[in-house]
Design an enzyme around this catalytic site. Sequence first.
Site, mmCIF file in Angstrom:
data_model
loop_
_atom_site.group_PDB
_atom_site.id
_atom_site.type_symbol
_atom_site.label_atom_id
_atom_site.label_comp_id
_atom_site.label_asym_id
_atom_site.label_seq_id
_atom_site.Cartn_x
_atom_site.Cartn_y
_atom_site.Cartn_z
ATOM 1 N N SER A 164 0.836 -1.219 -0.071
ATOM 2 C CA SER A 164 0.196 -0.001 0.163
ATOM 3 C C SER A 164 0.796 1.314 0.052
ATOM 4 O O SER A 164 1.616 1.510 -0.969
ATOM 5 C CB SER A 164 -0.975 0.050 1.298
ATOM 6 O OG SER A 164 -1.922 0.797 0.881
ATOM 7 N N ASP B 187 -10.666 -4.143 -5.015
ATOM 8 C CA ASP B 187 -9.965 -3.211 -4.013
ATOM 9 C C ASP B 187 -10.714 -2.002 -4.161
ATOM 10 O O ASP B 187 -10.756 -1.311 -5.072
ATOM 11 C CB ASP B 187 -8.388 -2.821 -4.530
ATOM 12 C CG ASP B 187 -7.461 -2.059 -3.590
ATOM 13 O OD1 ASP B 187 -8.086 -1.133 -2.840
ATOM 14 O OD2 ASP B 187 -6.473 -2.301 -3.381
ATOM 15 N N HIS C 243 -8.269 -4.659 -0.620
ATOM 16 C CA HIS C 243 -6.945 -3.961 -0.194
ATOM 17 C C HIS C 243 -6.057 -4.564 0.576
ATOM 18 O O HIS C 243 -4.647 -4.851 0.753
ATOM 19 C CB HIS C 243 -7.435 -2.705 0.216
ATOM 20 C CG HIS C 243 -6.094 -1.709 0.118
ATOM 21 N ND1 HIS C 243 -5.550 -1.351 -1.097
ATOM 22 C CD2 HIS C 243 -5.321 -1.047 1.199
ATOM 23 C CE1 HIS C 243 -4.652 -0.373 -0.901
ATOM 24 N NE2 HIS C 243 -4.303 -0.177 0.439
HETATM 25 C C1 MLT Z 1 -3.003 4.089 2.143
HETATM 26 O O1 MLT Z 1 -3.860 3.800 2.859
HETATM 27 O O2 MLT Z 1 -1.903 3.585 2.449
HETATM 28 C C2 MLT Z 1 -3.202 4.312 0.544
HETATM 29 O O3 MLT Z 1 -4.166 3.356 0.188
HETATM 30 C C3 MLT Z 1 -2.056 4.607 -0.266
HETATM 31 C C4 MLT Z 1 -1.282 5.689 0.180
HETATM 32 O O4 MLT Z 1 -1.953 6.474 0.508
HETATM 33 O O5 MLT Z 1 -0.185 5.743 -0.139
#
Ligand code: MLT
Length: 212
Positions: free
Chosen positions: A113, A163, A194
């Site tokens: 992520s 996702d 996700h």
């Molecule tokens: C997260 O929650 O980390 C996002 O999906 C990805 C990001 O903000 O880089």
Amino acid sequence: MVPADLGFRHRFIPAPHKAAPVLLLLHGTGGDESDLIPMGEQLAQAIPGGAHLLSPRGRTLENGMPRFFRRLAEGVFDIEDLKFRAAELARFIESAAQVYGFDARKVIAVGYSNGANIAAAVLLLHPGVLSAAILLRPMIPFEPEKLPDLTGVRIFIAGGQRDPIVPPGQTQRLATLLESAGADVELFRHTGGHELGQAELVASARWLSRLG
Ligand code: MLT
């Protein structure tokens, strides 16, 4: 001895042999340097001779949650901060190679992520720092004006077909972008969202075992 933090709070777990590659573990939003260690240990077993583990904690905070760069909203990134943080992480990797004595030409990022997004930014902005990468649930961190030369860089991307944060089309576009920069990309589509699933960990371990 307490290890120098080299600008990032981090953990380093050495492999039995110095010449082993390094898995650079990059956590998601709200994670820390211990989060991906169990996954790193599992993935290291796929590499003959094992791998060192280097796991930094992201240096920006969002409501107390560590991240690798600032965002303005979900999926809306502070590009200036992203570029600054990518350079900072690239310098950390170089310094860690000197301090711990690993081969800076064998650094394989494993990012989830937000960690996958900073890894993608390092690939696009600092080619040569990462020799390979496992990007789990990545987004396109920014649209580069000029493509880097990523010839010879191997990249495994895992996207989730359901996702809610990263639309599958974006995962495909990132794969195409990295391929047009010359990288050798394998795209794994997971049926889930996700969160990470076991199937893609098995698939990324298999991919790692073939890296050679
Ligand atoms: C997260 O929650 O980390 C996002 O999906 C990805 C990001 O903000 O880089």
